[in-house]
Scaffold this motif. Sequence first.
Motif, PDB file in Angstrom:
ATOM      1  N   LEU A 127       0.825  -1.213   0.000  1.00  0.00           N
ATOM      2  CA  LEU A 127       0.000   0.000   0.000  1.00  0.00           C
ATOM      3  C   LEU A 127       0.853   1.253   0.000  1.00  0.00           C
ATOM      4  O   LEU A 127       0.496   2.261  -0.616  1.00  0.00           O
ATOM      5  CB  LEU A 127      -0.936  -0.013   1.220  1.00  0.00           C
ATOM      6  CG  LEU A 127      -2.018  -1.095   1.240  1.00  0.00           C
ATOM      7  CD1 LEU A 127      -2.805  -1.026   2.543  1.00  0.00           C
ATOM      8  CD2 LEU A 127      -2.956  -0.918   0.043  1.00  0.00           C
ATOM      9  N   TRP A 174       0.014   3.459  -3.370  1.00  0.00           N
ATOM     10  CA  TRP A 174      -1.194   4.111  -2.861  1.00  0.00           C
ATOM     11  C   TRP A 174      -1.839   5.019  -3.893  1.00  0.00           C
ATOM     12  O   TRP A 174      -3.048   5.205  -3.921  1.00  0.00           O
ATOM     13  CB  TRP A 174      -0.861   4.922  -1.609  1.00  0.00           C
ATOM     14  CG  TRP A 174       0.109   6.044  -1.873  1.00  0.00           C
ATOM     15  CD1 TRP A 174       1.453   6.013  -1.773  1.00  0.00           C
ATOM     16  CD2 TRP A 174      -0.220   7.364  -2.313  1.00  0.00           C
ATOM     17  NE1 TRP A 174       2.013   7.205  -2.116  1.00  0.00           N
ATOM     18  CE2 TRP A 174       1.000   8.074  -2.452  1.00  0.00           C
ATOM     19  CE3 TRP A 174      -1.412   8.035  -2.607  1.00  0.00           C
ATOM     20  CZ2 TRP A 174       1.048   9.403  -2.864  1.00  0.00           C
ATOM     21  CZ3 TRP A 174      -1.360   9.352  -2.998  1.00  0.00           C
ATOM     22  CH2 TRP A 174      -0.144  10.031  -3.131  1.00  0.00           C
ATOM     23  N   ILE A 208      -4.113   2.671  -5.977  1.00  0.00           N
ATOM     24  CA  ILE A 208      -5.217   2.009  -5.268  1.00  0.00           C
ATOM     25  C   ILE A 208      -6.272   3.004  -4.826  1.00  0.00           C
ATOM     26  O   ILE A 208      -7.475   2.734  -4.904  1.00  0.00           O
ATOM     27  CB  ILE A 208      -4.664   1.235  -4.055  1.00  0.00           C
ATOM     28  CG1 ILE A 208      -3.687   0.161  -4.532  1.00  0.00           C
ATOM     29  CG2 ILE A 208      -5.783   0.627  -3.229  1.00  0.00           C
ATOM     30  CD1 ILE A 208      -2.977  -0.563  -3.421  1.00  0.00           C
ATOM     31  N   LEU A 209      -5.855   4.198  -4.392  1.00  0.00           N
ATOM     32  CA  LEU A 209      -6.805   5.176  -3.880  1.00  0.00           C
ATOM     33  C   LEU A 209      -7.828   5.623  -4.929  1.00  0.00           C
ATOM     34  O   LEU A 209      -9.038   5.657  -4.644  1.00  0.00           O
ATOM     35  CB  LEU A 209      -6.047   6.377  -3.307  1.00  0.00           C
ATOM     36  CG  LEU A 209      -6.899   7.475  -2.672  1.00  0.00           C
ATOM     37  CD1 LEU A 209      -7.693   6.907  -1.506  1.00  0.00           C
ATOM     38  CD2 LEU A 209      -6.025   8.641  -2.206  1.00  0.00           C
ATOM     39  N   GLY A 212     -14.956   2.944  -6.945  1.00  0.00           N
ATOM     40  CA  GLY A 212     -15.858   1.869  -6.529  1.00  0.00           C
ATOM     41  C   GLY A 212     -16.944   2.336  -5.582  1.00  0.00           C
ATOM     42  O   GLY A 212     -18.069   1.839  -5.620  1.00  0.00           O
ATOM     43  N   LEU A 213     -16.595   3.341  -4.735  1.00  0.00           N
ATOM     44  CA  LEU A 213     -17.603   3.850  -3.811  1.00  0.00           C
ATOM     45  C   LEU A 213     -18.641   4.722  -4.492  1.00  0.00           C
ATOM     46  O   LEU A 213     -19.820   4.712  -4.138  1.00  0.00           O
ATOM     47  CB  LEU A 213     -16.923   4.649  -2.693  1.00  0.00           C
ATOM     48  CG  LEU A 213     -16.063   3.846  -1.698  1.00  0.00           C
ATOM     49  CD1 LEU A 213     -15.411   4.788  -0.699  1.00  0.00           C
ATOM     50  CD2 LEU A 213     -16.911   2.807  -0.975  1.00  0.00           C
ATOM     51  N   LEU A 226      -8.940   3.941  -7.532  1.00  0.00           N
ATOM     52  CA  LEU A 226      -9.836   2.808  -7.795  1.00  0.00           C
ATOM     53  C   LEU A 226     -10.834   2.617  -6.655  1.00  0.00           C
ATOM     54  O   LEU A 226     -12.008   2.290  -6.881  1.00  0.00           O
ATOM     55  CB  LEU A 226      -9.006   1.542  -8.000  1.00  0.00           C
ATOM     56  CG  LEU A 226      -8.064   1.536  -9.223  1.00  0.00           C
ATOM     57  CD1 LEU A 226      -7.259   0.250  -9.252  1.00  0.00           C
ATOM     58  CD2 LEU A 226      -8.880   1.679 -10.505  1.00  0.00           C
ATOM     59  N   PHE A 227     -10.364   2.825  -5.443  1.00  0.00           N
ATOM     60  CA  PHE A 227     -11.263   2.677  -4.287  1.00  0.00           C
ATOM     61  C   PHE A 227     -12.361   3.736  -4.303  1.00  0.00           C
ATOM     62  O   PHE A 227     -13.533   3.452  -4.027  1.00  0.00           O
ATOM     63  CB  PHE A 227     -10.437   2.770  -2.989  1.00  0.00           C
ATOM     64  CG  PHE A 227     -11.258   2.652  -1.746  1.00  0.00           C
ATOM     65  CD1 PHE A 227     -11.789   1.433  -1.343  1.00  0.00           C
ATOM     66  CD2 PHE A 227     -11.507   3.778  -0.974  1.00  0.00           C
ATOM     67  CE1 PHE A 227     -12.550   1.341  -0.186  1.00  0.00           C
ATOM     68  CE2 PHE A 227     -12.266   3.689   0.169  1.00  0.00           C
ATOM     69  CZ  PHE A 227     -12.791   2.462   0.567  1.00  0.00           C
ATOM     70  N   ILE A 228     -12.003   4.989  -4.654  1.00  0.00           N
ATOM     71  CA  ILE A 228     -13.001   6.063  -4.713  1.00  0.00           C
ATOM     72  C   ILE A 228     -14.007   5.823  -5.829  1.00  0.00           C
ATOM     73  O   ILE A 228     -15.214   6.044  -5.680  1.00  0.00           O
ATOM     74  CB  ILE A 228     -12.295   7.416  -4.886  1.00  0.00           C
ATOM     75  CG1 ILE A 228     -11.443   7.725  -3.642  1.00  0.00           C
ATOM     76  CG2 ILE A 228     -13.298   8.534  -5.110  1.00  0.00           C
ATOM     77  CD1 ILE A 228     -10.607   8.975  -3.780  1.00  0.00           C
TER      78      ILE A 228
END
Length: 265
Positions: free
Chosen positions: A210, A214, A217-218, A224-225, A220-222
């Motif tokens: 991470l 980071w 990944i960050l 997805g939300l 992609l995470f946002i």
Amino acid sequence: RRHNNHNKTKTSTTTTMRVATVLLLPAFCSAKAWQLLHSLDSGKTFTDRGTVSLVLNDEGEVDISIENADNCLDLDAVNSLSDGLYQVKLVKDDATEILTSVPACQVRRANFRDELSVTLNGHAEAVSLSYTPLVSPLAPKCSELEKMTDAPTFITSVSFETATRGMTIPTLLPQTKPPAGLKFFPRSQGAQSIPGVKAQDENAGPTSFLYKYWYIILPLFIMGLTGGGGGGDEESAPKEGQKAAAPTVAATAASPTKARRGKRS
């Protein structure tokens, strides 16, 4: 830096300026004299106008003066100063020439009152020349100048300018580090390091997944939300409509058709 006159003595041929300067004293070893030439026909011919001298007086001050030559102005040439350029040339010791020029009629409008400024370098050598006719606001226009009957003489003031040493800019940048999660590419063996960049510690321990990725990944995470559940509702709507319509069709098919009774005769 321009050095103004402190004590000035004016005559028709000589003007002297006394100035104390600290910048020129270390480089000033002996008196200097430069020949001054001028041209009244736009540079076709040059004649002697006088001498510019730079000396040290008894008080340790730098003096610059000009001595105009006698009869340096011809009456016929003066009356023809309407078109073209008036040029002044300073000849240095190594035969190098510094030239400047002004509109010829401005010299007549100034009634041959002028100002000469010499720029000196750190070795007290002339590097530039400035010439300015001192024209009065009440002077007539060039087209209204009348012919002169007597040969005029120059009334000249002279000054000099020196350069001021500027601030020294450091050649090395302050120590910097790469952003978090990033590092500079290792340089080949024997290559010079980047100025202002700290060397990478080769013995540093391994970093986590991470910590290294980071910035991938960050986002992609946002994403997805924010956009993960939007498409499912639209696809499920037609299926629910199909299920709701199915009982209606089945009920219609199950209801028997009643036969019509005919009339008895």
